[in-house]
Design a protein around this motif. Structure first.
Motif, mmCIF file in Angstrom:
data_model
loop_
_atom_site.group_PDB
_atom_site.id
_atom_site.type_symbol
_atom_site.label_atom_id
_atom_site.label_comp_id
_atom_site.label_asym_id
_atom_site.label_seq_id
_atom_site.Cartn_x
_atom_site.Cartn_y
_atom_site.Cartn_z
ATOM 1 N N ILE A 154 0.831 -1.208 0.000
ATOM 2 C CA ILE A 154 0.000 0.000 0.000
ATOM 3 C C ILE A 154 0.864 1.256 0.000
ATOM 4 N N VAL A 155 1.884 1.285 0.850
ATOM 5 C CA VAL A 155 2.768 2.457 0.896
ATOM 6 C C VAL A 155 3.469 2.638 -0.446
ATOM 7 N N SER A 156 3.910 1.561 -1.052
ATOM 8 C CA SER A 156 4.648 1.639 -2.318
ATOM 9 C C SER A 156 3.799 2.238 -3.435
ATOM 10 N N ILE A 157 2.564 1.771 -3.572
ATOM 11 C CA ILE A 157 1.757 2.167 -4.724
ATOM 12 C C ILE A 157 0.898 3.404 -4.465
ATOM 13 N N PHE A 162 5.329 8.325 2.315
ATOM 14 C CA PHE A 162 4.433 8.357 3.473
ATOM 15 C C PHE A 162 5.178 8.634 4.778
ATOM 16 N N TYR A 163 6.345 8.027 4.950
ATOM 17 C CA TYR A 163 7.079 8.171 6.205
ATOM 18 C C TYR A 163 7.905 9.461 6.246
ATOM 19 N N GLU A 164 7.868 10.266 5.189
ATOM 20 C CA GLU A 164 8.661 11.488 5.123
ATOM 21 C C GLU A 164 7.825 12.753 5.273
ATOM 22 N N HIS A 165 6.620 12.778 4.692
ATOM 23 C CA HIS A 165 5.823 14.010 4.707
ATOM 24 C C HIS A 165 5.040 14.153 6.009
ATOM 25 N N HIS A 166 4.409 15.309 6.160
ATOM 26 C CA HIS A 166 3.654 15.612 7.376
ATOM 27 C C HIS A 166 2.166 15.806 7.084
ATOM 28 N N GLY A 167 1.650 15.013 6.191
ATOM 29 C CA GLY A 167 0.213 15.066 5.905
ATOM 30 C C GLY A 167 -0.076 15.159 4.429
ATOM 31 N N ILE A 229 -2.202 5.887 11.537
ATOM 32 C CA ILE A 229 -2.807 6.378 10.289
ATOM 33 C C ILE A 229 -2.899 5.236 9.275
ATOM 34 N N LEU A 230 -1.846 4.455 9.149
ATOM 35 C CA LEU A 230 -1.840 3.345 8.204
ATOM 36 C C LEU A 230 -2.884 2.293 8.589
ATOM 37 N N GLU A 231 -3.043 2.049 9.874
ATOM 38 C CA GLU A 231 -4.048 1.083 10.329
ATOM 39 C C GLU A 231 -5.453 1.559 9.967
ATOM 40 N N LEU A 232 -5.721 2.845 10.162
ATOM 41 C CA LEU A 232 -7.025 3.395 9.793
ATOM 42 C C LEU A 232 -7.278 3.235 8.290
ATOM 43 N N TYR A 233 -6.253 3.502 7.502
ATOM 44 C CA TYR A 233 -6.399 3.365 6.050
ATOM 45 C C TYR A 233 -6.725 1.916 5.680
ATOM 46 N N ALA A 267 -0.197 -7.706 -2.991
ATOM 47 C CA ALA A 267 -0.004 -6.784 -4.122
ATOM 48 C C ALA A 267 -1.263 -6.700 -4.971
ATOM 49 N N LEU A 268 -1.982 -7.817 -5.129
ATOM 50 C CA LEU A 268 -3.234 -7.828 -5.898
ATOM 51 C C LEU A 268 -4.291 -6.980 -5.196
ATOM 52 N N LEU A 269 -4.382 -7.128 -3.875
ATOM 53 C CA LEU A 269 -5.359 -6.373 -3.101
ATOM 54 C C LEU A 269 -5.017 -4.881 -3.117
ATOM 55 N N ALA A 270 -3.734 -4.564 -2.964
ATOM 56 C CA ALA A 270 -3.306 -3.158 -2.978
ATOM 57 C C ALA A 270 -3.545 -2.528 -4.342
#
Length: 892
Positions: A154-157, A162-167, A229-233, A267-270
């Motif tokens: 999910i983070v890749s695609i 994601f781990y660098e920005h602030h929103g 945040i990732l868990e909520l997504y 990967a298929l689900l993402a």
């Protein structure tokens, strides 16, 4: 020369100088001397020198003015530019402040609560009806119970920084803007912004929503960790097929937990997030007969088969495969019988090639970012994806809930959402649906439907469905709100056939809408106008060839009021012939009125040019032998327009759709239109009251003497039995009939049976239901509009009579004679029909006994020889849309 020069200097000094100051003169003189470039000019050149001086002076003044003008223009341009910046900045600030005026505090507790919400259906009194059903119901789980591959995918695609920005990701937003300008769509939303869209704002494509997402994304980053945040997504993202969240997606596609997903499955689900409709893991396909048990195990899909869907009727190959599926134990008996009968369609789930292509893109991105090794990438590419659907949960069908679901999803689509987005909002969006259903009215209907003695000839059909079947709809006609609805009895399984919304042949219930209302609306025909109920004497040649037969004594005249009360077919046809100057014009008028009453299921070949599939003919429009029929819901609404003073109100089953946090999404706004004037509607109500007091529906009378108006209806040999009626409070339609076109397990069509008691059976069921509903309601009469008066008429000849019955008339109209006919008996004014044919009936159907519905009129029966009754061929088979032929004997 010296003197000349001095003289010149003096002259120039006087001309140039406006001051007596010597120092100023000296400066100007010195300036001039330098500019002239010569001190030894001859006298002859003095004139020339003077001209030059003049020119020099002009050249010095003109540039000065131009510079001033240029400076002035530049100043204005800069002023406009800076004013534009200030105005634009002010507008931007105003938009931002407007967008953020009602933002709410962000807390993890609130976000978790939104994640776990379920769409709730409420009764009209605010009590809970149910929650929205879903096989793949959203099931939130902790991040620790999800595959680590899924998080990385999910983070890749979706958001590689994601781990660098602030929103929000500035680079992503710029790239998205550039791509948009180039005409290519590319999202710039971060995972954090998508969490905001899923839980705090909406999917609406507006500047206001995007500003709020930017604000909420920064707040989320302040209050929550990246993992939260990732868990909520991952607990809320949509993966298609009505599935939301990692756990629901894993269960719905692979029948496993989210923590057990492989790299390839993750990967298929993402990959589906880009476009769930296009990239969902599987698609449906037909059975081709070559499949093995292993090919179809946990891959069976079932769909309800209706006339509005795009499914083909089952082929012989598919029917044989249904037998195999049952023998293999892949479908239960109920599904098997419904599939063999054609009520549902069976398909298989097959891998979606587009999903595989998207999966490869996701895997490539994961490798590029270093989340997986080359070896893992290669192995995941070659891994076979195995679709495994979960066992379908059992749920007893509820016609109301199915209709609410259908209407809500349609309304959400009208708001600009796709079907998949709308379905996801309904199943998993935590919506609050305020329905119009009154729990007491709904219970009154359901309690009578649980009593099998209300249904003559009750049997369990070969497809596992009880016959005869039935439907009832009750509407508050002043608002258009559906207060109660049942679309079948003793049904199991979700989304089965809803008979309340499925067209059936209406029989004589069509007469008040297509014939008698337009007749009263002419103001030249009243309920006192007399007609012969005898066979023959038809105005148009087409009807003389058809030559429909009488359903009454056929021995003399009959007022319009009595013709409707006794449901005379011959009187109905003769009245319809007076609506226009020709056959086609009369047909046009009947079609127009039916459409204005909200009937949308007419086969109008004037629009389609299909001469073999049309209701543009007298047998269909006067006796109710339509190509497709009319649904109980539409028939109820049409009669409601008469009850409501001639105003049609579109039926609604919900008043509002709200979000989890009580934000309005949709407010019901039903269409309203006037069909006829209140005076015309009131006269029709008065005539329809006579159907109960003087005609065929005495058994529909309510015990507390609540005024009731209505009409019976039967089709050929009473295969379908109707009663549609209304009180000063509600309008309701009830029909009883065997399902048409039912198949036995060996594929044979089951013939529909006659309904014992005909329309009396429906009238009795209607009366039982409405008696419960009106038990504690105040008895009152229908509201009489202005310009209506009553006078007594003789029902036989329609003449004014001191011993007749009170009949309503519109000011300016009246009985056209004084009655001389005697009253034959008290039954003339208080008649209860048993739906038995009377008089000289010869058994021919009202449509020329044309069981094949080829629209050819029958030749007149000059020898008066009775035709053979239609015992076998008048089946309304599923899929061929052939109407039940109107029956002149029993079409009441």
């Amino acid at each position: 020369m010296k003197n000349d020069n001095n003289n010149d200097n003096k002259i120039r000094k006087k001309r140039v100088s406006s001051s007596n100051s010597q120092s100023k003169s000296t400066v100007r003189k010195s300036s001039y001397t330098r500019s002239s470039g010569s001190s030894s000019s001859s006298k002859s050149s003095r004139g020339s020198s003077t001209v030059k001086t003049s020119n020099v002076k002009r050249k010095r003044r003109v540039p000065s003015r131009r510079k001033k003008r240029k400076f002035s223009k530049t100043k204005i341009a800069f002023s406009v530019f800076f004013a534009g910046i200030i105005i634009s900045f002010s507008i931007i600030l105003a938009v931002i402040f407007s967008s953020l005026r009602d933002v709410k505090p962000v807390t993890l507790a609130d976000l978790n609560k939104r994640t776990y919400v379920t769409t709730t259906l409420l009764y009209s009194n605010g009590e809970k009806m149910s929650t929205a059903p879903s096989i793949g119901k959203k099931t939130p789980v902790p991040l620790s119970k999800m595959s680590p591959y899924l998080k990385k995918a999910i983070v890749s695609i979706e958001d590689e920084r994601f781990y660098e920005h602030h929103g929000f990701d500035f680079k992503g937003l710029v790239r998205s803007g550039v791509m948009t300008l180039l005409g290519k769509r590319q999202g710039g939303s971060t995972i954090t912004m998508q969490v905001s869209k899923m839980l705090l704002t909406s999917t609406e494509q507006t500047i206001d929503r995007k500003i709020r997402d930017l604000y909420y994304s920064t707040e989320l980053e302040k209050k929550l960790t990246k993992e939260q945040i990732l868990e909520l997504y991952l607990n809320n993202f949509f993966v298609g097929k009505g599935l939301s969240g990692a756990e629901a997606g894993a269960r719905g596609y692979f029948d496993k937990s989210a923590k057990d997903l492989t790299l390839a499955e993750s990967a298929l689900l993402a990959g589906s997030t880009k476009n769930p409709a296009a990239y969902s893991a599987y698609k449906s396909d037909k059975l081709d007969g070559t499949e093995s048990k292993e090919d179809l195990d946990h891959r069976i899909l079932t769909f309800v088969n209706t006339k509005d869907d795009s499914f083909d009727d089952p082929s012989e190959t598919e029917l044989k495969m249904i037998d195999k599926l049952y023998n293999w134990g892949l479908i239960n008996e109920g599904v098997y019988k419904q599939a063999k009968s054609g009520a549902i369609v069976i398909r298989k789930a097959v891998n979606n090639p587009k999903a595989k292509e998207r999966q490869e893109t996701v895997l490539g991105k994961m490798k590029e970012l270093g989340y997986i090794t080359q070896k893992e990438y290669t192995e995941a590419l070659s891994e076979k994806i195995v679709i495994k659907l979960p066992e379908e949960s059992k749920k007893v069908s509820n016609s109301v809930e199915d209709l609410v679901e259908s209407e809500v999803i349609s309304s959400l689509m009208e708001q600009g959402n796709t079907r998949e987005e709308s379905e996801n909002m309904y199943y998993n969006g935590g919506l609050i649906i305020n329905t119009t259903i009154d729990p007491k009215i709904q219970e009154a209907i359901e309690s009578e439907y649980n009593n099998s003695s209300n249904f003559p000839g009750n049997i369990l059909g070969p497809d596992g469905v009880y016959q005869p079947q039935s439907a009832t709809v009750i509407i508050d006609y002043k608002t258009g709100q559906i207060k109660g609805l049942v679309g079948g009895r003793n049904i199991s399984g979700r989304k089965t056939l809803n008979r309340a919304t499925t067209p059936r042949q209406p029989g004589s219930t069509i007469k008040p809408l297509a014939i008698y209302t337009p007749a009263i609306d002419t103001l030249s025909i009243t309920q006192a106008t007399a007609f012969s109920d005898a066979r023959g004497g038809y105005r148009f040649e087409e009807n003389r060839k058809w030559n429909p037969k009488t359903t009454t004594n056929g021995s003399g005249s009959m007022s319009l009021r009595l013709g409707l009360a006794k449901s005379s077919n011959t009187v109905a046809v003769k009245v319809a012939e007076l609506l226009g100057n020709s056959y086609d014009e009369s047909v046009d008028i009947m079609i127009d009125y039916l459409k204005n009453f909200g009937i949308t299921s007419l086969a109008d070949n004037k629009a389609t040019s299909d001469s073999n599939n049309t209701d543009r003919r007298f047998p269909a429009l006067t006796l109710g032998g339509l190509t497709y029929g009319i649904s109980p819901l539409q028939l109820t609404t049409a009669y409601g327009a008469l009850a409501n003073g001639g105003q049609y109100i579109e039926p609604t089953i919900f008043t509002s759709i709200k979000s989890f946090d009580d934000q309005s999404i949709v407010q019901s706004n039903p269409e309203k239109k006037r069909v006829v004037d209140p005076q015309v509607a009131y006269v029709m109500t008065d005539m329809l009251k006579a159907v109960i007091t003087e005609g065929t529906a005495g058994k529909a009378a309510l015990p507390n003497k609540m005024p009731t108006a209505g009409k019976t209806g039967t089709t050929n040999s009473s295969k379908e039995a109707w009663f549609v009626g209304y009180t000063p409070y509600y309008v309701a339609a009830t029909y009883i009939a065997d399902d048409a076109g039912v198949r036995t397990p060996d594929g044979k069509i089951v013939k529909t049976r006659n309904i014992g008691g005909g329309s009396s059976s429906s009238a009795i069921l209607w009366q039982k239901i409405m008696s419960k509903i009106h038990k504690n309601l105040k008895v009152k009469d229908f509201e009489k509009p202005d310009k209506i008066y009553f006078t007594k008429i003789n029902l036989r000849d329609g003449g004014a009579s001191s011993y007749g019955v009170n009949a309503a008339f519109i000011d300016g109209t009246s009985a056209d004679r004084v009655s001389t006919a005697p009253i034959e008996s008290k039954k003339e004014y208080n008649h209860e029909s048993e739906n038995k044919p009377s008089g000289n009936n010869d058994g021919n159907s009202g449509d020329g006994n044309n069981s094949n519905n080829d629209n050819k009129p029958a030749q007149p029966d000059n020898n008066n020889k009775p035709a053979q009754p239609d015992n076998n061929n008048n089946q309304n088979n599923a899929g061929n849309n052939k109407p039940t032929q109107p029956d002149n004997n029993n079409n009441q």
